[in-house]
Design an enzyme around this catalytic site. Structure first.
Site, PDB file in Angstrom:
ATOM      1  N   SER A 272       2.786  -8.398   5.714  1.00 63.06           N
ATOM      2  CA  SER A 272       2.274  -7.847   6.963  1.00 63.06           C
ATOM      3  C   SER A 272       2.716  -8.774   8.085  1.00 63.06           C
ATOM      4  O   SER A 272       2.431  -9.975   8.053  1.00 63.06           O
ATOM      5  CB  SER A 272       0.740  -7.770   6.924  1.00 63.06           C
ATOM      6  OG  SER A 272       0.231  -7.356   8.185  1.00 63.06           O
TER       7      SER A 272
ATOM      8  N   ASN B  11      -4.683  -2.463  12.425  1.00 65.32           N
ATOM      9  CA  ASN B  11      -5.122  -1.449  11.462  1.00 65.32           C
ATOM     10  C   ASN B  11      -4.675  -1.802  10.054  1.00 65.32           C
ATOM     11  O   ASN B  11      -5.420  -1.617   9.085  1.00 65.32           O
ATOM     12  CB  ASN B  11      -4.598  -0.063  11.859  1.00 65.32           C
ATOM     13  CG  ASN B  11      -5.334   0.509  13.047  1.00 65.32           C
ATOM     14  OD1 ASN B  11      -6.509   0.261  13.254  1.00 65.32           O
ATOM     15  ND2 ASN B  11      -4.625   1.277  13.853  1.00 65.32           N
ATOM     16  N   GLU B  12      -3.462  -2.320   9.943  1.00 66.71           N
ATOM     17  CA  GLU B  12      -2.933  -2.757   8.656  1.00 66.71           C
ATOM     18  C   GLU B  12      -3.805  -3.881   8.083  1.00 66.71           C
ATOM     19  O   GLU B  12      -4.148  -3.871   6.901  1.00 66.71           O
ATOM     20  CB  GLU B  12      -1.497  -3.235   8.882  1.00 66.71           C
ATOM     21  CG  GLU B  12      -0.672  -3.423   7.660  1.00 66.71           C
ATOM     22  CD  GLU B  12       0.770  -3.756   8.031  1.00 66.71           C
ATOM     23  OE1 GLU B  12       1.527  -2.825   8.372  1.00 66.71           O
ATOM     24  OE2 GLU B  12       1.134  -4.941   7.992  1.00 66.71           O
ATOM     25  N   LEU B  13      -4.176  -4.826   8.923  1.00 68.78           N
ATOM     26  CA  LEU B  13      -5.010  -5.948   8.477  1.00 68.78           C
ATOM     27  C   LEU B  13      -6.368  -5.466   7.978  1.00 68.78           C
ATOM     28  O   LEU B  13      -6.857  -5.936   6.944  1.00 68.78           O
ATOM     29  CB  LEU B  13      -5.191  -6.965   9.611  1.00 68.78           C
ATOM     30  CG  LEU B  13      -6.064  -8.165   9.285  1.00 68.78           C
ATOM     31  CD1 LEU B  13      -5.478  -8.982   8.135  1.00 68.78           C
ATOM     32  CD2 LEU B  13      -6.241  -9.037  10.532  1.00 68.78           C
TER      33      LEU B  13
ATOM     34  N   ILE C 104      -5.769  -4.074   4.564  1.00 69.93           N
ATOM     35  CA  ILE C 104      -5.494  -5.155   3.603  1.00 69.93           C
ATOM     36  C   ILE C 104      -6.799  -5.806   3.150  1.00 69.93           C
ATOM     37  O   ILE C 104      -7.006  -6.055   1.956  1.00 69.93           O
ATOM     38  CB  ILE C 104      -4.531  -6.195   4.218  1.00 69.93           C
ATOM     39  CG1 ILE C 104      -3.118  -5.612   4.292  1.00 69.93           C
ATOM     40  CG2 ILE C 104      -4.552  -7.509   3.442  1.00 69.93           C
ATOM     41  CD1 ILE C 104      -2.157  -6.421   5.138  1.00 69.93           C
TER      42      ILE C 104
END
Length: 165
Positions: free
Chosen positions: A24, A91-93, A96
């Site tokens: 990421s 949003n990815e974090l 995750i």
């Protein structure tokens, strides 16, 4: 010893991982330098690594990216100067960290030209990014709060700080 994806299993039973590592990162900060070098080094060692490419649709997390996150044993989060200005990265974090809680995924942060405290407390350039987010998402403060909480959580994990390198 490097495991093939089929051999990679978590302590959460018989879960099979397709990838060893999910990367990421904020493309404009690190894609053509640190992240490319890290990806090449992992690949050279036989570590199956998922990273997005520049052809993925921007905005919402794509099904391809989501699958890559969920099918990775480890997520390496490269927190760089402009990471917090990207709603995509934030949003990815959040996702995750959901994978960490729900599937036992290991999350390893790398603080690239930012300090863990700057990330944890959203100070400096991270604080400036959140001023913009709070204005832009004033009708959805819960979203901004989820991002803040995710940054706080990831900054409290053991990782590496790479400043002035």
């Amino acid at each position: 010893m490097t495991l093939t994806p089929a051999e990679s299993a978590s302590s959460y039973g018989t879960r099979r991982w397709k990838y060893d590592v999910f990367l990421s990162f904020r493309g404009e900060d690190t894609r053509r330098n640190f992240t490319d070098h890290l990806y090449a080094a992992l690949k050279q060692k036989g570590i199956f690594t998922f990273r997005d490419d520049e052809t993925l649709e921007r905005g919402l997390i794509s099904s391809q990216l989501l699958k890559g996150m969920e099918e990775s044993r480890i997520s390496v989060v490269i927190l760089s100067r402009n990471y917090a200005s990207s709603t995509w990265c934030l949003n990815e974090l959040v996702k995750i960290l959901e994978c960490r809680k729900e599937m036992g995924q290991t999350v390893l942060p790398i603080f690239y030209d930012v300090g863990p405290s700057e990330v944890r407390h959203q100070k400096g350039i991270f604080g400036q990014a959140f001023i913009v987010h709070e204005k832009r998402f004033k009708e959805n403060p819960e979203k901004v709060q989820r991002w803040r909480a995710a940054l706080y959580e990831v900054a409290n994990l053991s990782g590496w700080s790479l400043q002035d390198r």
